[in-house]
Design an enzyme around this catalytic site. Structure first.
Site, short mmCIF file in Angstrom:
data_model
loop_
_atom_site.label_atom_id
_atom_site.label_comp_id
_atom_site.label_asym_id
_atom_site.label_seq_id
_atom_site.Cartn_x
_atom_site.Cartn_y
_atom_site.Cartn_z
CD GLU A 1 -2.14 -10.64 11.32
OE1 GLU A 1 -1.34 -10.30 12.44
OE2 GLU A 1 -2.00 -9.76 10.28
CD GLU B 1 -1.62 -3.66 1.33
OE1 GLU B 1 -0.47 -4.04 1.41
OE2 GLU B 1 -2.23 -2.91 1.99
NE ARG C 1 6.37 -14.67 12.81
CZ ARG C 1 5.51 -13.37 12.65
NH1 ARG C 1 6.10 -12.74 12.08
NH2 ARG C 1 4.41 -13.39 13.36
CB CYS D 1 -5.12 -1.48 2.57
SG CYS D 1 -4.13 -1.48 4.19
CG ASN E 1 -4.09 -6.89 8.65
OD1 ASN E 1 -4.11 -6.68 7.20
ND2 ASN E 1 -2.90 -7.07 9.36
CB CYS F 1 -1.09 -0.06 1.26
SG CYS F 1 -0.42 -0.31 2.91
CD GLU G 1 8.54 -11.41 10.08
OE1 GLU G 1 8.66 -11.44 11.15
OE2 GLU G 1 7.79 -11.27 9.44
NE ARG H 1 1.81 -15.00 8.35
CZ ARG H 1 2.31 -14.22 9.41
NH1 ARG H 1 1.04 -13.59 10.07
NH2 ARG H 1 3.39 -14.01 9.72
NE ARG I 1 5.83 -7.30 6.23
CZ ARG I 1 4.68 -7.13 6.58
NH1 ARG I 1 4.52 -7.61 8.03
NH2 ARG I 1 3.63 -6.53 6.08
P1 ATP Z 1 2.73 -10.62 12.52
O1 ATP Z 1 2.13 -9.91 13.69
O2 ATP Z 1 2.31 -11.88 12.36
O3 ATP Z 1 4.12 -10.27 12.17
P2 ATP Z 1 1.94 -8.38 10.80
O4 ATP Z 1 1.26 -7.55 11.88
O5 ATP Z 1 3.31 -7.99 10.61
O6 ATP Z 1 1.92 -10.07 11.04
P3 ATP Z 1 0.88 -7.19 8.75
O7 ATP Z 1 1.70 -6.12 8.39
O8 ATP Z 1 -0.51 -6.71 9.17
O9 ATP Z 1 1.54 -8.47 9.62
O10 ATP Z 1 0.53 -8.06 7.16
C1 ATP Z 1 -0.29 -8.32 6.69
C2 ATP Z 1 -0.58 -9.87 6.15
O11 ATP Z 1 0.79 -10.13 5.67
C3 ATP Z 1 -0.67 -10.81 7.40
O12 ATP Z 1 -1.96 -10.94 7.98
C4 ATP Z 1 0.00 -12.23 6.79
O13 ATP Z 1 -1.09 -12.52 6.08
C5 ATP Z 1 1.11 -11.61 6.03
N1 ATP Z 1 2.29 -11.77 6.69
C6 ATP Z 1 2.98 -10.74 7.51
N2 ATP Z 1 4.19 -11.20 7.69
C7 ATP Z 1 4.33 -12.46 7.16
C8 ATP Z 1 5.57 -13.52 7.32
N3 ATP Z 1 6.55 -13.10 7.76
N4 ATP Z 1 5.39 -14.54 6.31
C9 ATP Z 1 4.24 -14.90 5.74
N5 ATP Z 1 3.09 -13.99 5.61
C10 ATP Z 1 3.32 -12.64 6.44
ZN ZN Z 2 -1.80 -1.86 3.56
MG MG Z 3 5.29 -8.72 11.39
#
Ligand code: ATP
Ligand code: ZN
Ligand code: MG
Length: 499
Positions: A430, A349, A341, A458, A433, A300, A332, A465, A330
């Protein structure tokens, strides 16, 4: 609130007989202050500088000094043909009250900070004009408050209020799908940390899910597809969205070569050819990390950027956009686990921009469509929860939850992963969202409607996931998958065999 400081204005040439005029200016400004009687000063003019020692009940010296600078420039310029080069401060002390007593020590850069009870004192031994002009002092005071507030809400943990629970479903197995798929060769670990090479079997599952999103949500609601760049600018984008303040430790940074002149890379290439090792000392000299750039964190931000400084005709609202091409990256680190993850993953998106009413209507329609997908096509056990908004986590902003109306904020979609334990006790995943962010991003990128308020929102669909949520409940045997899902994936591709 109180402050004291010594300020020195440097003139372009020697000052003669200006003391009376300067004093007049100071007196005039003083009379306009909130607490004129508590403003005490001594004035000294020597050579080419004007020195003022001040004790005052003003919050900070900023406003007073900027006005003084402006008027002095006008007056001395006109009457004595002298300019003011700049001003600087010494021993600048600011006292202020914080709203809560911190639980542990707070530090900020550029200043010495002491907090006793709720009484805070900032000391700047030296400070230049630019810092003052850019409201560095005011931002520092705000930062102190933010850091204290963060100590309190970090202690509380994330806000989580369940909104909807799907019907219960008995899982078909209790294995970790990633481990099982690794054994079967549906995917392999990638060459760098947290990355994966996805083979045809898992790809066919992700593609089926993408198709479901297209058929059930994107196409019927009329979202238009865009393709953003995967390389994101710190100055143009992440400074504005707040990602650099909230998530700098999760970004994958990108470096450009300093030059594409082959001669300048000659030594690097030669050393590599001779030693068969990457000559990192050479390499470090050949890449540049400024300006700051990195790989997509979420799609976004660049979508909003693409509308920056634009005015949208009201009759074209709401704008409905989606991107399914950019990957998300990311760092992680220790949190990595399987497909749930990863450091590089695939998200669709969906972004919507419009009036507040339109945003609520679109969000609620999307939620209904998701409900249909999860209950009638994937047939998984899932729930939704009102949580700490992602954009607050991602920008490090102060946490203010909209408990009551549930308009601005984030709803997480969570699925039970039976391999993690019972539905009551284990942590659910999760898997996506949906948010309404109000004016946050339309303001950040100066996107305007012809009239009224412009909001946006968004929803990020994490395909891996989705796959984990589905496979963890339904297993890897397509024969046993729900029939509506099988309409999208009749059989798995053969993949590859190895001796
Ligand atoms: P988390 O709390 O699990 O780290 P986030 O709050 O960082 O998630 P958002 O930034 O809200 O996640 O990202 C939106 C979506 O992206 C999540 O709902 C999920 O489907 C996906 N997502 C986020 N991080 C990951 C990851 N490391 N691996 C796979 N999918 C991911
Ligand atoms: Zn967004
Ligand atoms: Mg995260």
């Amino acid at each position: 609130m109180a402050c004291e400081y010594e300020v020195e204005f440097k003139a372009t040439k020697t000052l003669e007989n200006v003391e009376k005029d300067v004093k007049e200016v100071v007196e005039e400004l003083k009379s306009k202050l909130l607490h004129p009687d508590d403003f005490n000063y001594t004035l000294k003019v020597s050579d080419d500088s004007i020195n003022l020692k001040v004790k005052s009940l003003e919050k900070t010296a900023t406003q007073f000094l900027l006005q003084l600078d402006k008027i002095l420039k006008e007056k001395l310029g006109k009457k004595y043909k002298v300019g003011i080069k700049d001003f600087s401060l010494k021993n600048y002390i600011i006292e202020f009250e914080v709203t809560q007593e911190p639980m542990k020590p707070v530090k900020i850069p550029f200043a010495d900070l002491k907090i006793e009870g709720k009484k805070a004192t900032l000391l700047y031994k030296k400070l230049d004009e630019t810092f003052v002009r850019r409201n560095g002092v005011e931002r520092s005071i705000k930062l102190v408050e933010e850091k204290i507030a963060k100590q309190f809400y970090e202690g509380k943990g994330e806000y989580h209020e369940i909104l909807y629970e799907s019907p219960k479903r008995e899982p078909l197995w209790k294995e970790d799908p990633t481990e099982e798929m690794l054994k079967r060769g549906w995917l392999v670990r990638g060459p760098t940390k947290g990355k994966w090479f996805l083979r045809p079997q898992i790809v066919s599952i992700l593609k089926a899910m993408e198709e479901i999103v297209m058929d059930e949500l994107v196409k019927p609601m009329g979202f238009q597809e865009v393709i953003g760049s995967n390389i994101i600018s710190g100055d143009e984008i992440w400074k504005k969205t707040g990602h650099l303040e909230g998530m700098p430790m999760e970004i994958y940074y990108v470096a450009e070569p300093v030059t594409r002149n082959p001669e300048e890379w000659e030594s690097f290439i030669d050393k590599l050819k001779i030693t068969k090792e990457i000559p990192y000392d050479e390499f470090m000299k050949l890449i540049q990390i400024k300006p700051l750039q990195g790989l997509t964190y979420a799609q976004c931000p660049i979508i909003y950027w693409s509308f920056k400084n634009r005015v949208i005709p009201n009759e074209d609202l709401p704008l409905k956009i989606f991107d399914r091409t950019q990957n998300s990256f990311r760092y992680e680190s220790g949190g990595r686990h399987g497909l749930e993850r990863m450091d590089e993953f695939h998200r669709i998106e969906i972004v919507y921009i419009g009036t507040p009413e339109q945003m609520i209507k679109i969000r609620d329609e999307i939620i209904e469509r998701y409900k249909h997908i999860f209950n009638n096509i994937l047939e998984i056990e899932w729930r939704t929860a009102w949580v700490t908004p992602f954009y607050m986590q991602q920008s490090g902003e102060e946490f203010k939850q909209d408990y009551g109306q549930k308009v601005k904020g984030t709803i997480d979609f969570e699925a039970w992963l039976p391999y993690r334990g019972s539905r009551e006790e284990s942590e659910w995943l999760e898997f996506q969202n949906i948010s309404i962010v109000g004016e946050k991003y339309t303001n950040a990128f100066n996107i305007k409607p012809q009239k009224g308020e412009l909001w946006s929102g968004c929803t990020g669909i994490g395909l891996e996931r989705w796959a984990v949520a589905f496979l963890a409940q339904k297993g890897l045997d397509p024969e046993k998958w729900p029939k509506n899902f099988r309409k999208y994936l009749k059989e798995l591709p053969r993949g590859f065999r190895f001796f």
